[in-house]
Design a protein around this motif. Structure first.
Motif, PDB file in Angstrom:
ATOM      1  N   PHE B  15      -1.992  -7.353 -25.479  1.00 17.19           N
ATOM      2  CA  PHE B  15      -1.346  -7.206 -24.352  1.00 17.19           C
ATOM      3  C   PHE B  15       0.379  -6.605 -24.548  1.00 17.19           C
ATOM      4  CE2 PHE B  15      -4.057 -10.776 -22.678  1.00 17.19           C
ATOM      5  CZ  PHE B  15      -4.965 -10.119 -21.990  1.00 17.19           C
ATOM      6  N   GLU B  16       0.607  -6.838 -25.796  1.00 15.30           N
ATOM      7  CA  GLU B  16       2.095  -6.105 -26.016  1.00 15.30           C
ATOM      8  C   GLU B  16       1.983  -4.641 -25.864  1.00 15.30           C
ATOM      9  OE1 GLU B  16       4.423  -9.571 -28.363  1.00 15.30           O
ATOM     10  OE2 GLU B  16       3.394  -8.269 -29.510  1.00 15.30           O
ATOM     11  N   LEU B  17       0.850  -4.128 -26.713  1.00 15.96           N
ATOM     12  CA  LEU B  17       0.456  -2.840 -26.900  1.00 15.96           C
ATOM     13  C   LEU B  17       0.136  -2.146 -25.520  1.00 15.96           C
ATOM     14  CD1 LEU B  17      -0.019  -1.453 -29.705  1.00 15.96           C
ATOM     15  CD2 LEU B  17      -2.573  -1.294 -29.206  1.00 15.96           C
ATOM     16  N   ALA B  18      -0.404  -2.953 -24.649  1.00 13.13           N
ATOM     17  CA  ALA B  18      -0.877  -2.301 -23.335  1.00 13.13           C
ATOM     18  C   ALA B  18       0.341  -2.213 -22.375  1.00 13.13           C
ATOM     19  CB  ALA B  18      -1.921  -3.263 -22.705  1.00 13.13           C
ATOM     20  N   ARG B  19       1.401  -3.041 -22.715  1.00 10.07           N
ATOM     21  CA  ARG B  19       2.499  -2.982 -22.144  1.00 10.07           C
ATOM     22  C   ARG B  19       3.432  -1.747 -22.522  1.00 10.07           C
ATOM     23  NH1 ARG B  19       6.248  -8.309 -22.446  1.00 10.07           N
ATOM     24  NH2 ARG B  19       6.278  -7.672 -24.537  1.00 10.07           N
ATOM     25  N   VAL B  20       3.442  -1.612 -23.809  1.00 11.19           N
ATOM     26  CA  VAL B  20       4.034  -0.328 -24.344  1.00 11.19           C
ATOM     27  C   VAL B  20       3.419   0.923 -23.709  1.00 11.19           C
ATOM     28  CG1 VAL B  20       4.867   0.504 -26.558  1.00 11.19           C
ATOM     29  CG2 VAL B  20       5.013  -1.668 -26.307  1.00 11.19           C
ATOM     30  N   ALA B  21       2.118   0.877 -23.881  1.00  8.12           N
ATOM     31  CA  ALA B  21       1.272   2.008 -23.325  1.00  8.12           C
ATOM     32  C   ALA B  21       1.463   2.210 -21.755  1.00  8.12           C
ATOM     33  CB  ALA B  21      -0.036   1.641 -23.533  1.00  8.12           C
ATOM     34  N   VAL B  22       1.988   1.321 -21.094  1.00  9.73           N
ATOM     35  CA  VAL B  22       2.077   1.453 -19.521  1.00  9.73           C
ATOM     36  C   VAL B  22       3.669   2.174 -19.566  1.00  9.73           C
ATOM     37  CG1 VAL B  22       2.684   0.356 -17.484  1.00  9.73           C
ATOM     38  CG2 VAL B  22       0.779  -0.420 -18.787  1.00  9.73           C
ATOM     39  N   LEU B  23       4.456   1.759 -20.227  1.00  8.32           N
ATOM     40  CA  LEU B  23       5.919   1.971 -20.221  1.00  8.32           C
ATOM     41  C   LEU B  23       5.708   3.540 -21.035  1.00  8.32           C
ATOM     42  CD1 LEU B  23       8.122  -0.605 -21.447  1.00  8.32           C
ATOM     43  CD2 LEU B  23       7.764   0.401 -19.418  1.00  8.32           C
ATOM     44  N   LEU B  24       4.823   3.950 -21.750  1.00  9.22           N
ATOM     45  CA  LEU B  24       5.077   5.307 -22.488  1.00  9.22           C
ATOM     46  C   LEU B  24       4.142   6.274 -21.245  1.00  9.22           C
ATOM     47  CD1 LEU B  24       3.784   4.891 -26.267  1.00  9.22           C
ATOM     48  CD2 LEU B  24       5.810   5.831 -25.067  1.00  9.22           C
ATOM     49  N   PHE B  25       3.091   5.861 -20.598  1.00  6.51           N
ATOM     50  CA  PHE B  25       2.503   6.381 -19.525  1.00  6.51           C
ATOM     51  C   PHE B  25       3.337   7.131 -18.554  1.00  6.51           C
ATOM     52  CE2 PHE B  25      -1.822   5.146 -20.869  1.00  6.51           C
ATOM     53  CZ  PHE B  25      -2.348   6.171 -20.808  1.00  6.51           C
ATOM     54  N   VAL B  26       4.369   6.313 -18.092  1.00  9.72           N
ATOM     55  CA  VAL B  26       5.155   6.722 -17.089  1.00  9.72           C
ATOM     56  C   VAL B  26       5.938   8.356 -17.295  1.00  9.72           C
ATOM     57  CG1 VAL B  26       7.356   6.346 -15.840  1.00  9.72           C
ATOM     58  CG2 VAL B  26       5.845   4.534 -16.437  1.00  9.72           C
ATOM     59  N   PRO B  27       6.472   8.339 -18.406  1.00  8.22           N
ATOM     60  CA  PRO B  27       7.050   9.966 -18.621  1.00  8.22           C
ATOM     61  C   PRO B  27       5.947  11.076 -18.841  1.00  8.22           C
ATOM     62  CG  PRO B  27       7.578   8.558 -20.844  1.00  8.22           C
ATOM     63  CD  PRO B  27       6.954   7.622 -19.598  1.00  8.22           C
ATOM     64  N   LEU B  28       4.850  10.323 -19.478  1.00  3.89           N
ATOM     65  CA  LEU B  28       3.723  11.292 -19.728  1.00  3.89           C
ATOM     66  C   LEU B  28       2.962  11.823 -18.503  1.00  3.89           C
ATOM     67  CD1 LEU B  28       1.553   9.911 -22.687  1.00  3.89           C
ATOM     68  CD2 LEU B  28       2.670  11.881 -22.528  1.00  3.89           C
ATOM     69  N   ILE B  29       3.006  11.073 -17.397  1.00  8.66           N
ATOM     70  CA  ILE B  29       2.213  11.256 -16.284  1.00  8.66           C
ATOM     71  C   ILE B  29       3.480  12.093 -15.346  1.00  8.66           C
ATOM     72  CG2 ILE B  29       1.346  10.398 -13.893  1.00  8.66           C
ATOM     73  CD1 ILE B  29       0.468   8.122 -15.484  1.00  8.66           C
ATOM     74  N   ALA B  30       4.768  11.736 -15.542  1.00  6.86           N
ATOM     75  CA  ALA B  30       5.792  12.465 -14.683  1.00  6.86           C
ATOM     76  C   ALA B  30       5.848  14.008 -15.277  1.00  6.86           C
ATOM     77  CB  ALA B  30       6.991  11.741 -14.947  1.00  6.86           C
ATOM     78  N   VAL B  31       5.562  14.286 -16.596  1.00  8.92           N
ATOM     79  CA  VAL B  31       5.697  15.562 -17.124  1.00  8.92           C
ATOM     80  C   VAL B  31       4.462  16.189 -16.439  1.00  8.92           C
ATOM     81  CG1 VAL B  31       5.294  16.802 -19.240  1.00  8.92           C
ATOM     82  CG2 VAL B  31       7.015  14.981 -19.286  1.00  8.92           C
ATOM     83  N   LYS B  32       3.046  15.632 -16.721  1.00  9.69           N
ATOM     84  CA  LYS B  32       2.032  16.315 -16.428  1.00  9.69           C
ATOM     85  C   LYS B  32       1.969  16.530 -14.821  1.00  9.69           C
ATOM     86  CE  LYS B  32      -2.831  16.034 -16.202  1.00  9.69           C
ATOM     87  NZ  LYS B  32      -2.770  16.509 -14.518  1.00  9.69           N
ATOM     88  N   GLU B  33       2.453  15.572 -13.994  1.00  6.83           N
ATOM     89  CA  GLU B  33       2.311  16.046 -12.582  1.00  6.83           C
ATOM     90  C   GLU B  33       3.572  16.722 -11.885  1.00  6.83           C
ATOM     91  OE1 GLU B  33      -0.244  15.716 -11.088  1.00  6.83           O
ATOM     92  OE2 GLU B  33      -1.440  14.611 -12.479  1.00  6.83           O
ATOM     93  N   PHE B  34       4.622  16.566 -12.669  1.00  9.53           N
ATOM     94  CA  PHE B  34       5.875  16.922 -11.923  1.00  9.53           C
ATOM     95  C   PHE B  34       6.672  18.207 -12.628  1.00  9.53           C
ATOM     96  CE2 PHE B  34       5.118  12.774 -10.379  1.00  9.53           C
ATOM     97  CZ  PHE B  34       5.156  12.896  -9.293  1.00  9.53           C
ATOM     98  N   VAL B  35       6.509  18.141 -13.919  1.00  8.06           N
ATOM     99  CA  VAL B  35       7.330  19.064 -14.770  1.00  8.06           C
ATOM    100  C   VAL B  35       6.254  20.275 -14.819  1.00  8.06           C
ATOM    101  CG1 VAL B  35       8.333  19.481 -16.942  1.00  8.06           C
ATOM    102  CG2 VAL B  35       8.716  17.600 -15.694  1.00  8.06           C
ATOM    103  N   GLN B  36       4.928  20.144 -15.221  1.00  5.78           N
ATOM    104  CA  GLN B  36       4.172  21.144 -15.644  1.00  5.78           C
ATOM    105  C   GLN B  36       4.073  22.122 -14.299  1.00  5.78           C
ATOM    106  OE1 GLN B  36      -0.041  20.032 -16.575  1.00  5.78           O
ATOM    107  NE2 GLN B  36       0.507  20.746 -18.520  1.00  5.78           N
ATOM    108  N   PRO B  37       3.917  21.613 -12.940  1.00  6.25           N
ATOM    109  CA  PRO B  37       3.733  22.865 -12.164  1.00  6.25           C
ATOM    110  C   PRO B  37       5.051  23.822 -12.037  1.00  6.25           C
ATOM    111  CG  PRO B  37       3.038  20.720 -11.210  1.00  6.25           C
ATOM    112  CD  PRO B  37       3.639  20.592 -12.656  1.00  6.25           C
ATOM    113  N   TRP B  38       6.342  23.103 -12.254  1.00 13.02           N
ATOM    114  CA  TRP B  38       7.424  23.947 -12.301  1.00 13.02           C
ATOM    115  C   TRP B  38       7.321  25.113 -13.610  1.00 13.02           C
ATOM    116  CZ3 TRP B  38      10.700  24.666  -8.655  1.00 13.02           C
ATOM    117  CH2 TRP B  38      10.925  23.458  -7.480  1.00 13.02           C
ATOM    118  N   GLU B  39       6.760  24.552 -14.564  1.00  7.42           N
ATOM    119  CA  GLU B  39       6.738  25.456 -15.753  1.00  7.42           C
ATOM    120  C   GLU B  39       6.001  26.572 -15.286  1.00  7.42           C
ATOM    121  OE1 GLU B  39       6.787  22.580 -19.772  1.00  7.42           O
ATOM    122  OE2 GLU B  39       4.966  23.758 -19.313  1.00  7.42           O
TER     123      GLU B  39
END
Lengths: 69, 228
Positions: B15-39
């Motif tokens: 669960f600790e690992l999953a909690r960290v993974a959730v926190l890591l997913f936030v910037p990853l998803i943000a980059v994929k969905e919001f930064v990439q189209p601008w690129e």
């Protein structure tokens, strides 16, 4: 609790300390303190038996019903 | 008796690992969905189409729009009144309103989903840590289990409320901006994420019941502690 344990009075009459009684009855000092301060919710027959044997008294001498005001 | 807490320890680590993974997913998803189209736009590359499933829709036809004919019998013996299908929107469309609709849908889905996952992992992690310490029937654990149930039911309720509101926005958009000649477009179900999952609601209720079991266990433990 309407049922009160007169352990302190009997102990005073027998001139027995809490530590000594705890050793004789073979229960922890903490549990005996719970009994003495009337915080206990239940007393096992085995504990009551040991207390009566060591204090040389009857269960009725230890237990008292006090009506709530 | 010595209790082996290996399972609890491993679960806590998971669960600790999953909690960290959730926190890591936030910037990853943000980059994929919001930064990439601008690129793509900065580099003048053609954006690949990105279709998002928005809702399940029903197309209701006005009488006579679609005629089904048979070799024998009268016209109108067989009629097509409505069809159902999936409405998809291209997230990289040049229509700003359309892309904004998709973006908001994504933001809400990601926010609700990640917040739910993080809170769930955090609560389970704390629960496992307490059990590992040998603290099972305690005020803290009772509260944690109850909060778990509330989180599961709450996430469903929030998801459903957000989904209903968002379906309303899509409906307004479709009615105003999408031309459907002779056809009435109706949304009958939102995407899978925001529809009310009764299984999860039942699970939440079961966890709440478990919280009550913990409360009763705590009462028994307290009584046992004061039995001499």
């Amino acid at each position: 609790m309407p049922i009160r344990l007169n352990l302190d009075r009997i102990m005073l009459e027998r001139k027995m300390s809490l530590t000594e009684l705890a050793e004789r009855v073979d229960i922890t000092l903490a549990n005996l303190s719970i009994l003495k301060t009337n915080k206990a919710k239940a007393v096992r027959f085995s504990t009551l038996e040991s207390l009566c044997r060591e204090l040389k008294c009857q269960p009725g001498d230890l237990l008292e019903f006090v009506e709530k005001e | 008796m010595k209790i082996d807490y290996n399972l609890t320890r491993n679960l806590r680590k998971l669960f600790e690992l999953a909690r960290v993974a959730v926190l890591l997913f936030v910037p990853l998803i943000a980059v994929k969905e919001f930064v990439q189209p601008w690129e793509y736009r900065w580099l003048n590359f053609p954006e690949p189409p990105s279709n998002h499933r928005m809702a399940e829709v029903a197309l209701t036809f006005k009488p006579g729009v679609y005629q089904l004919t048979m070799a024998k019998g009268l016209a109108g013996d067989v009629a097509l009144t409505n069809v159902r299908g999936t409405l998809e929107i291209n997230g990289t469309s040049t229509n700003a309103e359309l892309t904004s609709l998709v973006r908001w849908d994504l933001v809400l889905r990601i926010a609700v989903g990640l917040a739910f996952c993080y809170v769930l992992c955090d609560l389970l992690c704390k629960l496992c840590a307490n059990v590992e310490r040998g603290e099972i029937f305690s005020e803290k654990n009772t509260r944690l289990v109850r909060n778990l149930g509330i989180t599961i039911i709450g996430a469903q309720a929030v998801g459903f409320a957000v989904g209903t509101w968002y379906a309303h926005l899509i409906r307004i958009f479709l009615e105003q901006k999408v031309v459907t000649e002779g056809v009435r477009l109706q949304i009958y179900q939102r995407g899978t994420m925001f529809s009310l999952d009764l299984g999860m609601v039942v699970t939440g209720c079961l966890v709440l019941a478990l919280g009550e079991v913990f409360r009763q266990g705590l009462a028994l433990k307290k009584e046992n502690e004061l039995t001499v």
